[in-house]
Motif scaffolding. Sequence first.
Motif, PDB file in Angstrom:
ATOM      1  N   ASP A 108       0.814  -1.116  -0.099  1.00 54.60           N
ATOM      2  CA  ASP A 108      -0.052   0.034   0.017  1.00 54.60           C
ATOM      3  C   ASP A 108       0.925   1.295  -0.037  1.00 54.60           C
ATOM      4  O   ASP A 108       0.347   2.315   0.452  1.00 54.60           O
ATOM      5  CB  ASP A 108      -0.793   0.012   1.272  1.00 54.60           C
ATOM      6  CG  ASP A 108      -0.261   0.082   2.547  1.00 54.60           C
ATOM      7  OD1 ASP A 108       0.883  -0.500   2.495  1.00 54.60           O
ATOM      8  OD2 ASP A 108      -0.766   0.622   3.558  1.00 54.60           O
ATOM      9  N   THR A 167       1.268   1.743  -8.022  1.00 59.20           N
ATOM     10  CA  THR A 167       1.139   0.495  -7.130  1.00 59.20           C
ATOM     11  C   THR A 167       2.047  -0.580  -7.846  1.00 59.20           C
ATOM     12  O   THR A 167       2.000  -0.849  -8.906  1.00 59.20           O
ATOM     13  CB  THR A 167      -0.240   0.033  -7.205  1.00 59.20           C
ATOM     14  OG1 THR A 167      -1.368   1.059  -6.922  1.00 59.20           O
ATOM     15  CG2 THR A 167      -0.626  -1.188  -6.465  1.00 59.20           C
ATOM     16  N   ASN A 177      -6.541  -3.944  -3.436  1.00 59.04           N
ATOM     17  CA  ASN A 177      -6.887  -2.571  -2.946  1.00 59.04           C
ATOM     18  C   ASN A 177      -8.349  -2.734  -2.375  1.00 59.04           C
ATOM     19  O   ASN A 177      -8.642  -1.851  -1.144  1.00 59.04           O
ATOM     20  CB  ASN A 177      -6.836  -1.619  -4.069  1.00 59.04           C
ATOM     21  CG  ASN A 177      -5.576  -1.386  -4.420  1.00 59.04           C
ATOM     22  OD1 ASN A 177      -4.503  -1.384  -3.502  1.00 59.04           O
ATOM     23  ND2 ASN A 177      -5.380  -0.803  -5.831  1.00 59.04           N
TER      24      ASN A 177
END
Length: 290
Positions: free
Chosen positions: A201, A218, A268
């Motif tokens: 994250d 990401t 996510n």
Amino acid sequence: MSAQKVPDGTRADWLADRALRGLIATLMRLPYDTRVAMMGSALRRAIGPLTGYRKRAEDNLALIYPDMGVIDRRQLAEKCCENFGRTIIENYSWEEFGQRLSTTEATGDGLSALAQAAKTQRPVIFVTAHFGNHEAPRHVLTRMGHTIGGLYRPMQNAYFNDHYAKTMTSWGGPVFAQGRRGTMGFVRHLRNGGFGTLLYDVSAPGARLPFLGHPARTSLSAAEIALKLDALVIPYFGIRQPDGLSFAVKVEAPVRPASPEEMLLEMNARLEAHIAQHPEQWFWVHRRWK
């Protein structure tokens, strides 16, 4: 202090590290409950505002929740800093932290898949986030008999990272620093049927994927490694409880194999669900949306 004496960081980094070392050393002399509460208070009331952590958290909250009032953002940012402080000192107190978790039982739909993987020596990548305390699940699953390694991202402050990294390598399975050499070691550990954990994250090279409604850089590493090794990807989370000291450990159902991007989108979504329930427990202090 001359520049030659700080080749891996700035003078400001060195000074910040000295201050944190002193605070941590002082707190480590106190009883565990007092120590955790005081470190949380220090990050909330003093260190968070002075270092800019609280301001960064407020800025991120304003991006994600534009309708949230200024006072509510400030309060949520303060709670975030408190959780951050508690997490730091808990991880320095890893032996006592582990003892506190000795009666905590992991729950969730991923436990049966984990047991099967252990039986067949199939690699498992646990994916988690800077939420609650990300080391709580590793403690609990280690107590259950699993050996769990890890791949971690070194902190930008090299001085602080020098001793903080030791808290992660003092127990459990082998832990590797991110980078070519560390990733190779992590993959070797998994290829032999090992278990390992990754935090996904933070902003990192990879793909720009939506997170909390905004594109964020990401890393796809967790999914790419899993697909290469036919490893299970199991999200787990350590959720801080209202007393501020205990945790619920959730081991979720494995992420369905798909393209790396699709797998990260599901990861996510799992994290977003937890943030919706406990927004103060995610580390809003990170530069997630650069």
